[in-house]
Design a protein around this motif. Structure first.
Motif, PDB file in Angstrom:
ATOM      1  N   MET A  24       0.834  -1.171   0.000  1.00 59.05           N
ATOM      2  CA  MET A  24       0.000   0.000   0.000  1.00 59.05           C
ATOM      3  C   MET A  24       0.882   1.237   0.000  1.00 59.05           C
ATOM      4  O   MET A  24       2.059   1.165   0.349  1.00 59.05           O
ATOM      5  CB  MET A  24      -0.977  -0.022   1.181  1.00 59.05           C
ATOM      6  N   ARG A  25       0.316   2.373  -0.404  1.00 56.98           N
ATOM      7  CA  ARG A  25       1.040   3.640  -0.411  1.00 56.98           C
ATOM      8  C   ARG A  25       0.962   4.298   0.965  1.00 56.98           C
ATOM      9  O   ARG A  25       0.165   3.916   1.813  1.00 56.98           O
ATOM     10  CB  ARG A  25       0.431   4.554  -1.470  1.00 56.98           C
ATOM     11  N   PHE A  26       1.798   5.323   1.181  1.00 59.79           N
ATOM     12  CA  PHE A  26       1.847   5.989   2.477  1.00 59.79           C
ATOM     13  C   PHE A  26       0.497   6.593   2.847  1.00 59.79           C
ATOM     14  O   PHE A  26       0.095   6.561   4.011  1.00 59.79           O
ATOM     15  CB  PHE A  26       2.934   7.068   2.503  1.00 59.79           C
ATOM     16  N   GLU A  27      -0.212   7.134   1.869  1.00 56.79           N
ATOM     17  CA  GLU A  27      -1.514   7.730   2.143  1.00 56.79           C
ATOM     18  C   GLU A  27      -2.456   6.712   2.775  1.00 56.79           C
ATOM     19  O   GLU A  27      -3.215   7.027   3.696  1.00 56.79           O
ATOM     20  CB  GLU A  27      -2.142   8.288   0.865  1.00 56.79           C
ATOM     21  N   GLU A  28      -2.406   5.488   2.267  1.00 57.31           N
ATOM     22  CA  GLU A  28      -3.243   4.413   2.808  1.00 57.31           C
ATOM     23  C   GLU A  28      -2.767   3.991   4.196  1.00 57.31           C
ATOM     24  O   GLU A  28      -3.575   3.710   5.077  1.00 57.31           O
ATOM     25  CB  GLU A  28      -3.234   3.223   1.851  1.00 57.31           C
ATOM     26  N   ALA A  29      -1.449   3.950   4.377  1.00 57.93           N
ATOM     27  CA  ALA A  29      -0.890   3.603   5.686  1.00 57.93           C
ATOM     28  C   ALA A  29      -1.275   4.659   6.717  1.00 57.93           C
ATOM     29  O   ALA A  29      -1.618   4.330   7.857  1.00 57.93           O
ATOM     30  CB  ALA A  29       0.629   3.473   5.594  1.00 57.93           C
ATOM     31  N   LEU A  30      -1.243   5.919   6.323  1.00 53.95           N
ATOM     32  CA  LEU A  30      -1.615   6.997   7.231  1.00 53.95           C
ATOM     33  C   LEU A  30      -3.080   6.873   7.650  1.00 53.95           C
ATOM     34  O   LEU A  30      -3.417   7.040   8.826  1.00 53.95           O
ATOM     35  CB  LEU A  30      -1.354   8.349   6.570  1.00 53.95           C
ATOM     36  N   GLN A  31      -3.943   6.542   6.711  1.00 53.58           N
ATOM     37  CA  GLN A  31      -5.352   6.350   7.047  1.00 53.58           C
ATOM     38  C   GLN A  31      -5.513   5.179   8.017  1.00 53.58           C
ATOM     39  O   GLN A  31      -6.282   5.255   8.966  1.00 53.58           O
ATOM     40  CB  GLN A  31      -6.186   6.115   5.788  1.00 53.58           C
ATOM     41  N   ALA A  32      -4.785   4.107   7.790  1.00 52.84           N
ATOM     42  CA  ALA A  32      -4.838   2.954   8.697  1.00 52.84           C
ATOM     43  C   ALA A  32      -4.377   3.356  10.099  1.00 52.84           C
ATOM     44  O   ALA A  32      -4.979   2.951  11.100  1.00 52.84           O
ATOM     45  CB  ALA A  32      -3.976   1.814   8.158  1.00 52.84           C
ATOM     46  N   LEU A  33      -3.322   4.158  10.191  1.00 60.07           N
ATOM     47  CA  LEU A  33      -2.845   4.642  11.493  1.00 60.07           C
ATOM     48  C   LEU A  33      -3.930   5.449  12.195  1.00 60.07           C
ATOM     49  O   LEU A  33      -4.158   5.294  13.392  1.00 60.07           O
ATOM     50  CB  LEU A  33      -1.589   5.496  11.324  1.00 60.07           C
ATOM     51  N   ARG A  34      -4.612   6.304  11.442  1.00 61.88           N
ATOM     52  CA  ARG A  34      -5.694   7.111  12.016  1.00 61.88           C
ATOM     53  C   ARG A  34      -6.837   6.239  12.524  1.00 61.88           C
ATOM     54  O   ARG A  34      -7.573   6.641  13.424  1.00 61.88           O
ATOM     55  CB  ARG A  34      -6.210   8.096  10.973  1.00 61.88           C
ATOM     56  N   GLU A  35      -6.981   5.061  11.948  1.00 60.63           N
ATOM     57  CA  GLU A  35      -8.022   4.119  12.366  1.00 60.63           C
ATOM     58  C   GLU A  35      -7.566   3.233  13.515  1.00 60.63           C
ATOM     59  O   GLU A  35      -8.268   2.326  13.922  1.00 60.63           O
ATOM     60  CB  GLU A  35      -8.442   3.256  11.174  1.00 60.63           C
ATOM     61  N   GLY A  36      -6.350   3.475  14.021  1.00 57.79           N
ATOM     62  CA  GLY A  36      -5.841   2.714  15.153  1.00 57.79           C
ATOM     63  C   GLY A  36      -5.127   1.426  14.787  1.00 57.79           C
ATOM     64  O   GLY A  36      -4.833   0.607  15.649  1.00 57.79           O
ATOM     65  N   LYS A  37      -4.824   1.252  13.506  1.00 56.60           N
ATOM     66  CA  LYS A  37      -4.127   0.048  13.061  1.00 56.60           C
ATOM     67  C   LYS A  37      -2.612   0.254  13.142  1.00 56.60           C
ATOM     68  O   LYS A  37      -2.130   1.360  13.336  1.00 56.60           O
ATOM     69  CB  LYS A  37      -4.559  -0.291  11.640  1.00 56.60           C
ATOM     70  N   ASP A  55       9.953   7.280   2.361  1.00 55.23           N
ATOM     71  CA  ASP A  55       8.776   6.654   2.951  1.00 55.23           C
ATOM     72  C   ASP A  55       7.495   7.169   2.295  1.00 55.23           C
ATOM     73  O   ASP A  55       6.550   6.414   2.075  1.00 55.23           O
ATOM     74  CB  ASP A  55       8.708   6.926   4.455  1.00 55.23           C
ATOM     75  N   LEU A  56       7.461   8.457   1.994  1.00 55.97           N
ATOM     76  CA  LEU A  56       6.286   9.048   1.355  1.00 55.97           C
ATOM     77  C   LEU A  56       6.036   8.480  -0.033  1.00 55.97           C
ATOM     78  O   LEU A  56       4.897   8.347  -0.464  1.00 55.97           O
ATOM     79  CB  LEU A  56       6.438  10.569   1.248  1.00 55.97           C
ATOM     80  N   LEU A  57       7.110   8.133  -0.732  1.00 58.94           N
ATOM     81  CA  LEU A  57       6.989   7.632  -2.099  1.00 58.94           C
ATOM     82  C   LEU A  57       6.881   6.112  -2.181  1.00 58.94           C
ATOM     83  O   LEU A  57       6.545   5.568  -3.233  1.00 58.94           O
ATOM     84  CB  LEU A  57       8.189   8.099  -2.921  1.00 58.94           C
TER      85      LEU A  57
END
Length: 71
Positions: free
Chosen positions: A1-14, A56-58
């Motif tokens: 997955m891309r960083f944007e998706e990882a960031l969303q997962a982090l926001r969801e507590g994952k 990491d962003l890319l």
């Protein structure tokens, strides 16, 4: 997955990690600033602040990590 998706997962507590981070993962604590997270080890012996770098962003090798039955 891309960083944007990882960031969303982090926001969801994952928990997330890069593919080559053997045993390390990121979590986002309430109040964490964007682009600064807590890095932990599945072995319980590391806890430190992590700052994102341009590589990491890319990257497209982010993945969800399961820790103790939680993702």
């Amino acid at each position: 997955m891309r960083f944007e998706e990882a960031l969303q997962a982090l926001r969801e507590g994952k928990f997330v990690a890069r593919a080559d981070w053997y045993g390390l993962y990121l979590i986002m604590q309430p109040g964490d600033r964007i682009l600064e997270f807590e890095a932990n080890s599945i072995h319980g012996n590391i806890s430190r602040t992590w700052r994102v770098e341009s590589s990491d962003l890319l990257a497209e090798d982010w993945k969800l990590v399961e820790i103790g039955g939680a993702t």
